[in-house]
Design a protein around this motif. Structure first.
Motif, PDB file in Angstrom:
ATOM      1  N   MET A   1       0.748  -1.348   0.052  1.00 17.95           N
ATOM      2  CA  MET A   1      -0.119  -0.028  -0.088  1.00 17.95           C
ATOM      3  C   MET A   1       1.026   1.045  -0.087  1.00 17.95           C
ATOM      4  SD  MET A   1      -3.390  -0.773   2.477  1.00 17.95           S
ATOM      5  CE  MET A   1      -2.278  -1.647   3.763  1.00 17.95           C
ATOM      6  N   TYR A   2       1.751   1.214   0.809  1.00 14.90           N
ATOM      7  CA  TYR A   2       2.709   2.254   0.798  1.00 14.90           C
ATOM      8  C   TYR A   2       3.427   2.761  -0.453  1.00 14.90           C
ATOM      9  CZ  TYR A   2       7.148   5.010   1.863  1.00 14.90           C
ATOM     10  OH  TYR A   2       8.083   5.974   1.916  1.00 14.90           O
ATOM     11  N   TYR A   3       3.989   1.587  -1.227  1.00 17.08           N
ATOM     12  CA  TYR A   3       4.370   1.917  -2.564  1.00 17.08           C
ATOM     13  C   TYR A   3       3.491   2.309  -3.613  1.00 17.08           C
ATOM     14  CZ  TYR A   3       8.696  -0.820  -0.658  1.00 17.08           C
ATOM     15  OH  TYR A   3       9.706  -1.108   0.077  1.00 17.08           O
ATOM     16  N   LYS A   4       2.238   1.511  -3.302  1.00 13.05           N
ATOM     17  CA  LYS A   4       1.482   1.878  -4.350  1.00 13.05           C
ATOM     18  C   LYS A   4       0.835   3.051  -4.355  1.00 13.05           C
ATOM     19  CE  LYS A   4      -1.173  -0.717  -6.046  1.00 13.05           C
ATOM     20  NZ  LYS A   4      -1.271  -1.538  -7.476  1.00 13.05           N
ATOM     21  N   ASN A   5       0.976   3.983  -2.961  1.00 13.22           N
ATOM     22  CA  ASN A   5       0.610   5.419  -2.856  1.00 13.22           C
ATOM     23  C   ASN A   5       1.779   6.273  -3.444  1.00 13.22           C
ATOM     24  OD1 ASN A   5      -1.324   7.280  -1.506  1.00 13.22           O
ATOM     25  ND2 ASN A   5       0.715   8.038  -0.251  1.00 13.22           N
ATOM     26  N   GLN A   6       2.804   5.741  -4.210  1.00 14.57           N
ATOM     27  CA  GLN A   6       3.879   6.412  -4.586  1.00 14.57           C
ATOM     28  C   GLN A   6       3.895   6.168  -5.993  1.00 14.57           C
ATOM     29  OE1 GLN A   6       7.402   5.700  -2.525  1.00 14.57           O
ATOM     30  NE2 GLN A   6       6.720   6.557  -0.348  1.00 14.57           N
ATOM     31  N   GLY A   7       2.979   5.478  -6.744  1.00 12.68           N
ATOM     32  CA  GLY A   7       2.931   4.987  -7.993  1.00 12.68           C
ATOM     33  C   GLY A   7       3.614   3.991  -8.468  1.00 12.68           C
ATOM     34  N   LYS A   8       4.087   3.120  -7.248  1.00 12.86           N
ATOM     35  CA  LYS A   8       5.073   1.839  -7.739  1.00 12.86           C
ATOM     36  C   LYS A   8       4.409   0.751  -6.987  1.00 12.86           C
ATOM     37  CE  LYS A   8       9.075   5.110  -6.970  1.00 12.86           C
ATOM     38  NZ  LYS A   8      10.023   5.329  -6.091  1.00 12.86           N
ATOM     39  N   GLU A   9       5.216  -0.612  -7.434  1.00 14.57           N
ATOM     40  CA  GLU A   9       4.626  -1.739  -6.883  1.00 14.57           C
ATOM     41  C   GLU A   9       5.845  -2.680  -6.359  1.00 14.57           C
ATOM     42  OE1 GLU A   9       1.603  -2.959  -7.708  1.00 14.57           O
ATOM     43  OE2 GLU A   9       0.920  -1.494  -9.006  1.00 14.57           O
ATOM     44  N   ALA A  10       5.183  -3.428  -5.368  1.00 16.14           N
ATOM     45  CA  ALA A  10       6.353  -4.294  -4.575  1.00 16.14           C
ATOM     46  C   ALA A  10       6.949  -5.458  -5.063  1.00 16.14           C
ATOM     47  CB  ALA A  10       5.757  -4.412  -2.921  1.00 16.14           C
ATOM     48  N   VAL A  11       8.084  -5.780  -4.977  1.00 16.40           N
ATOM     49  CA  VAL A  11       8.651  -7.026  -5.499  1.00 16.40           C
ATOM     50  C   VAL A  11       9.454  -7.444  -4.163  1.00 16.40           C
ATOM     51  CG1 VAL A  11      10.397  -8.252  -7.112  1.00 16.40           C
ATOM     52  CG2 VAL A  11       9.081  -6.281  -8.118  1.00 16.40           C
ATOM     53  N   PHE A  12       8.976  -8.655  -3.931  1.00 16.09           N
ATOM     54  CA  PHE A  12       9.447  -9.440  -2.626  1.00 16.09           C
ATOM     55  C   PHE A  12      10.502 -10.544  -3.153  1.00 16.09           C
ATOM     56  CE2 PHE A  12       5.345  -7.364  -1.129  1.00 16.09           C
ATOM     57  CZ  PHE A  12       5.899  -6.827  -0.168  1.00 16.09           C
ATOM     58  N   PHE A  13      11.660 -10.791  -2.307  1.00 13.54           N
ATOM     59  CA  PHE A  13      12.452 -11.694  -2.698  1.00 13.54           C
ATOM     60  C   PHE A  13      13.461 -12.359  -1.587  1.00 13.54           C
ATOM     61  CE2 PHE A  13      14.982  -8.221  -4.477  1.00 13.54           C
ATOM     62  CZ  PHE A  13      16.112  -8.646  -3.982  1.00 13.54           C
ATOM     63  N   GLU A  14      13.641 -13.608  -1.659  1.00  9.42           N
ATOM     64  CA  GLU A  14      14.541 -14.126  -0.490  1.00  9.42           C
ATOM     65  C   GLU A  14      15.441 -15.036  -0.966  1.00  9.42           C
ATOM     66  OE1 GLU A  14      14.142 -16.085   3.974  1.00  9.42           O
ATOM     67  OE2 GLU A  14      12.329 -15.871   2.504  1.00  9.42           O
ATOM     68  N   TRP A  15      16.737 -14.792  -0.727  1.00  8.64           N
ATOM     69  CA  TRP A  15      17.685 -15.887  -1.072  1.00  8.64           C
ATOM     70  C   TRP A  15      18.049 -16.698   0.186  1.00  8.64           C
ATOM     71  CZ3 TRP A  15      20.306 -19.249  -3.531  1.00  8.64           C
ATOM     72  CH2 TRP A  15      21.665 -19.503  -3.294  1.00  8.64           C
ATOM     73  N   ILE A  16      17.662 -17.915   0.112  1.00 11.04           N
ATOM     74  CA  ILE A  16      17.836 -18.875   1.217  1.00 11.04           C
ATOM     75  C   ILE A  16      19.120 -19.983   1.009  1.00 11.04           C
ATOM     76  CG2 ILE A  16      16.696 -20.473   2.640  1.00 11.04           C
ATOM     77  CD1 ILE A  16      14.221 -19.416   1.681  1.00 11.04           C
ATOM     78  N   SER A  17      20.065 -19.404   1.676  1.00 11.18           N
ATOM     79  CA  SER A  17      21.417 -20.579   1.699  1.00 11.18           C
ATOM     80  C   SER A  17      21.185 -21.584   2.719  1.00 11.18           C
ATOM     81  CB  SER A  17      22.705 -19.802   1.754  1.00 11.18           C
ATOM     82  OG  SER A  17      23.800 -20.405   1.954  1.00 11.18           O
ATOM     83  N   LYS A  18      21.432 -22.865   2.273  1.00  3.89           N
ATOM     84  CA  LYS A  18      21.355 -23.857   3.123  1.00  3.89           C
ATOM     85  C   LYS A  18      22.509 -23.483   4.367  1.00  3.89           C
ATOM     86  CE  LYS A  18      24.127 -27.208   0.933  1.00  3.89           C
ATOM     87  NZ  LYS A  18      24.231 -28.626   0.483  1.00  3.89           N
ATOM     88  N   ARG A  19      23.416 -22.606   4.058  1.00  2.00           N
ATOM     89  CA  ARG A  19      24.419 -22.379   5.211  1.00  2.00           C
ATOM     90  C   ARG A  19      24.166 -21.006   5.582  1.00  2.00           C
ATOM     91  NH1 ARG A  19      27.462 -24.817   0.678  1.00  2.00           N
ATOM     92  NH2 ARG A  19      28.542 -26.454   1.346  1.00  2.00           N
ATOM     93  N   GLY A  20      22.898 -20.390   5.494  1.00  2.00           N
ATOM     94  CA  GLY A  20      22.654 -19.339   5.844  1.00  2.00           C
ATOM     95  C   GLY A  20      22.669 -18.893   7.309  1.00  2.00           C
TER      96      GLY A  20
END
Length: 608
Positions: free
Chosen positions: A461-480
Motif C-alpha cells: 500500500m505504501y509503494y502503491k501510494n507512490q505509483g510503485k509496485e512491490a517486489v519481494f524476494f528471498e535468497w535462502i542459503s542452506k548455510r545461511g
C-alpha cells in the motif's frame, strides 16, 4: 540552460593512433577544449607493425589528450589488447559506460546506453556475430538490449554504430551522396531497424570510409529529426573528413519547441520505404517484446562455473569468493577457490582470506582465523560452541545482538521487524527480518506468517501510494544465518515486464523457475513452503500480479547470491547499483533515510 558539451567524432582509426591524436591536439588547441572523443568504425589496425604505437598509450608512455570511446573492437591487435581489458576485475558486471583500457581510453563493448555530460548516448559495437570470433561482433542479446532502450522514456542524443545503416541514402539529395557509396556494400539492415526504433537525434557510423552528412530526416511517431553522419577513416588517401566537431544541447535541457524544430531541408525517413526493412513483421514483434530484452541481464553468466579458471598463481577471485559466481567463468585469471568461498561463508574476513591479513584489526566485524566445518557461519569472531545464543550475539540481524545496526530499524513487530537495506538499490528498499534467529522465513510458525503478511501488505500500500509496485524476494542459503525478505519498489510502468525479465535471467543461468500464480499472498506462501527443502538452497520472488517464482539450487549449481538485486538493477537501468557494496553510505545519512521512511510509513505501519 546548461552549457552544451563539446564532442569530437572520428571515423575508423585503423590503428593510426598517433595521427589521430596529433590532429585532435591541433583541433583542441585551436577550437577546444572538447569534452570527449567518440570513434566509430574499425579502431585497431590490420597491420602487425602498428601494435607498438597503440601500446605506447596503453602502457602509459604516451598520453591520450581527452576521454576517448571506441566501438570498432576488431583488427589484428584487438584480441591481444581487449582480452587483457576483459580480465580486469574493474571491468566486470554491468559496464555500459565503457571498459577502461587505460587513462582516457574506453571500450564500448556490445551495446549499451549511458549519459555523458548530459547527453544520452547509445551504441552498437562491432559487426554482426561471426562464429568463433571473440571480439568485434555484436550478438542478438546486444540488439535486444537496444530495442529495450528504445522503449524507455526520453530521447537518445547520440547513437554510435560501427556499420552504416542500409537505406540511409533513400530520399536523400542525390548530389550530396558521396561518389562510390553503395547501399549494398558495407551496410547493415539490422542497424537500420534499430535506428528506426531508437530515433536518435544524431546517428554516427564509420565503416564505409567516406564522409557523408545526410540531410535531417523526420521520424515516425516522434517530433524530432535525426541527422546521420558517416565519417571517413583516419589518414584516408582521398583526404576525406575523418574528424568532426559537434556541440549538441542535451535533449533533456531543450524546450519542446527546440526539440520539434525541423530545418527546411528535412526529408522523410529513409527507413519507411516498403523494401527497406528486411523483416518488418519480426521487427515489430521484437519491439513489442522488449520486456524480454537482455539489457535486464547484462551480467554474463552463460558459461558454466568451474572450481578454477586459468589461474594466476595463488591469487583468488574476489567475485567468486564473495558471491559464489564469477562472470569470467573459465576465462578468469584468478582461482575460483571453493575452500576460500567456504571460509567466507563461515564469517572469515575477506582481506584475511585474500591477503592473509586485515588492516582493520579489532574494528573488523569478521573472523581472522580459518574456521572448521562445524563452526558458526556468523560474521563476528566465534565465542564458545555453536548455539543459537552465541549466534544471536554475533549476528548482524538479531535484535539482541550488540552488532545489530539499530539505526536502520524502521518498525518492530512481535515476530518480524523492518529495516532499511544497507546499500539500498533504490529509495525505500526494505528488509523484513525475523526477530528470532532463523535461517529463512518459510519454516516459521503460522502466527509468524500472519504478521509477515501484514508487513508485506502495508509495504504494498505504501509503494502503491507512490505509483510503485512491490517486489519481494528471498535468497535462502542452506548455510545461511539470519533470514531477510527483501522488498523493492519498482515503477508501476515496469511491473508488467518483471516475470519475463526474471525468466530470462534464469534462462541465462541455465535453469527454469517453477511458477504459480495466486489470488493472495497467503496462498502463495503456503505453496512456497511445499516447494522448500532445507537440504537445498533456494531463491524465490513474489511479483505484484500474484505470481511466485521459485528455484531450488542443486548441490553443484553455482547461484549468484545477489541474483534478485542484479535483475532488478537491470530493469531499473541502475547497473552500477547491482552490488550493495557499491551503494553503501555513511551512518549519518543512513539514519536520516531511515527516519524519513519511518515518518512516511507511519500511517501504513501494522506495528503502530
Amino acid at each position: 540552460m546548461m552549457a552544451s558539451p563539446r564532442i569530437l567524432l572520428c571515423g575508423g582509426v585503423l590503428g593510426r593512433i598517433n595521427q589521430l591524436f596529433k590532429r585532435v591536439n591541433s583541433v583542441n588547441k585551436s577550437a577546444g577544449p572538447f569534452d570527449a572523443l567518440f570513434c566509430v568504425g574499425q579502431f585497431f589496425s590490420d597491420e602487425q607493425d602498428r601494435l607498438d604505437e597503440l601500446m605506447d598509450y596503453v602502457e602509459g608512455r604516451a598520453q591520450i589528450p581527452l576521454p576517448t570511446y571506441f566501438i570498432g573492437d576488431y583488427g589484428f591487435d584487438a584480441a591481444k589488447v581487449l582480452s587483457v581489458v576483459s580480465k580486469n576485475s574493474a571491468n566486470q558486471g554491468f559496464k555500459m559506460d565503457g571498459f577502461k583500457v587505460c587513462d582516457n581510453l574506453f571500450w564500448l563493448k556490445g551495446s549499451g546506453k549511458f549519459t555523458l555530460h548530459g547527453l544520452s548516448v547509445a551504441y552498437l559495437s562491432g559487426r554482426q556475430l561471426s562464429n568463433g570470433q571473440q571480439f568485434g561482433t555484436y550478438s542478438q542479446d546486444d540488439i535486444d538490449a537496444l530495442r529495450a532502450f528504445a522503449e524507455e522514456p526520453g530521447i537518445v542524443d547520440l547513437f554510435l554504430s560501427n556499420e552504416w545503416p542500409s537505406g540511409i541514402t533513400n530520399r536523400a539529395t542525390a548530389s550530396d551522396i558521396p561518389a562510390g557509396i553503395s547501399d549494398s556494400s558495407g551496410s547493415d539492415s539490422t542497424v537500420s531497424q534499430l535506428v528506426a526504433e531508437i530515433k536518435p537525434r544524431y546517428h554516427i557510423a564509420g565503416t564505409k570510409g567516406a564522409f557523408y552528412a545526410r540531410e535531417p530526416y523526420s521520424n515516425v511517431d516522434a517530433v524530432h529529426v535525426t541527422r546521420f553522419l558517416g565519417l571517413a577513416s583516419v589518414g584516408n588517401k582521398e583526404k576525406q573528413k575523418f574528424l568532426h566537431a559537434l556541440s549538441p544541447i542535451p535533449s533533456s535541457a531543450m524546450s519542446a519547441a527546440e526539440i520539434s524544430a525541423k530545418p527546411p531541408n528535412t526529408t522523410l525517413s529513409p527507413y519507411t520505404l516498403a523494401d527497406q526493412v528486411d523483416h518488418p513483421k519480426e521487427a515489430t514483434k521484437r519491439t513489442s517484446d522488449s520486456s524480454l530484452d537482455s539489457q535486464y541481464w547484462r551480467y554474463d553468466v552463460s558459461n558454466k562455473r568451474q572450481k578454477h579458471g586459468n589461474v594466476d598463481g595463488n591469487k583468488v577471485c574476489f567475485k567468486f569468493i564473495s558471491s559464489g559466481t564469477c562472470p569470467r567463468g573459465e576465462k578468469c585469471n584468478f582461482q575460483h577457490d571453493i575452500d576460500a568461498r567456504e571460509q567466507f561463508l563461515r564469517g572469515v574476513c575477506l582481506d584475511f582470506i585474500i591477503k592473509g591479513k586485515c588492516e582493520k584489526g579489532p574494528d573488523c566485524n569478521f573472523k581472522h582465523s580459518l574456521q572448521d566445518e562445524g563452526e558458526s557461519y556468523s560474521r563476528k569472531r566465534p565465542g564458545s560452541g555453536n548455539s543459537n545464543a552465541n549466534r544471536s550475539k554475533e549476528c548482524w540481524f538479531c535484535l539482541s545482538s550488540p552488532n545489530v545496526e539499530s539505526h536502520l530499524v524502521t518498525s518492530i513487530g512481535e515476530n518480524f521487524y523492518c529495516a532499511l537495506a544497507k546499500g539500498p538499490l533504490v529509495q525505500d528498499h526494505i528488509l523484513i527480518i525475523p526477530v528470532e534467529h532463523s535461517p529463512n522465513t518459510l519454516s516459521l510458525p503460522a502466527d509468524s506468517e500472519i504478521e509477515l503478511g501484514k508487513f508485506q501488505n502495508s509495504l504494498k500500500m505504501y509503494y502503491k501510494n507512490q505509483g510503485k509496485e512491490a517486489v519481494f524476494f528471498e535468497w535462502i542459503s542452506k548455510r545461511g544465518t539470519h533470514a531477510n525478505l527483501q522488498a523493492v519498489p519498482v515503477p508501476s510502468s515496469k511491473a508488467a515486464a518483471l516475470k519475463d525479465i526474471f525468466s530470462l535471467a534464469a534462462e541465462k543461468l541455465g535453469f527454469e523457475f517453477v511458477t504459480k500464480r495466486f489470488n493472495n499472498n497467503s496462498e502463495g506462501r503456503k505453496w512456497l513452503r511445499t516447494q522448500f527443502d532445507k537440504n537445498f538452497s533456494c531463491f524465490y520472488v513474489e511479483l505484484p500480479e500474484g505470481s511466485f517464482l521459485s528455484h531450488l539450487v542443486e548441490e553443484n549449481e553455482k547461484f549468484p547470491g545477489q541474483f534478485g538485486r542484479e535483475v532488478l538493477a537491470g530493469l531499473l537501468n541502475m547497473a552500477d547499483r547491482a552490488d550493495w557494496r557499491n551503494c553503501t553510505i555513511g551512518k549519518e545519512e543512513e539514519t536520516k533515510l531511515a527516519e524519513n521512511f519511518k515518518k512516511r510509513f507511519e500511517v501504513f505501519d501494522p506495528s503502530q
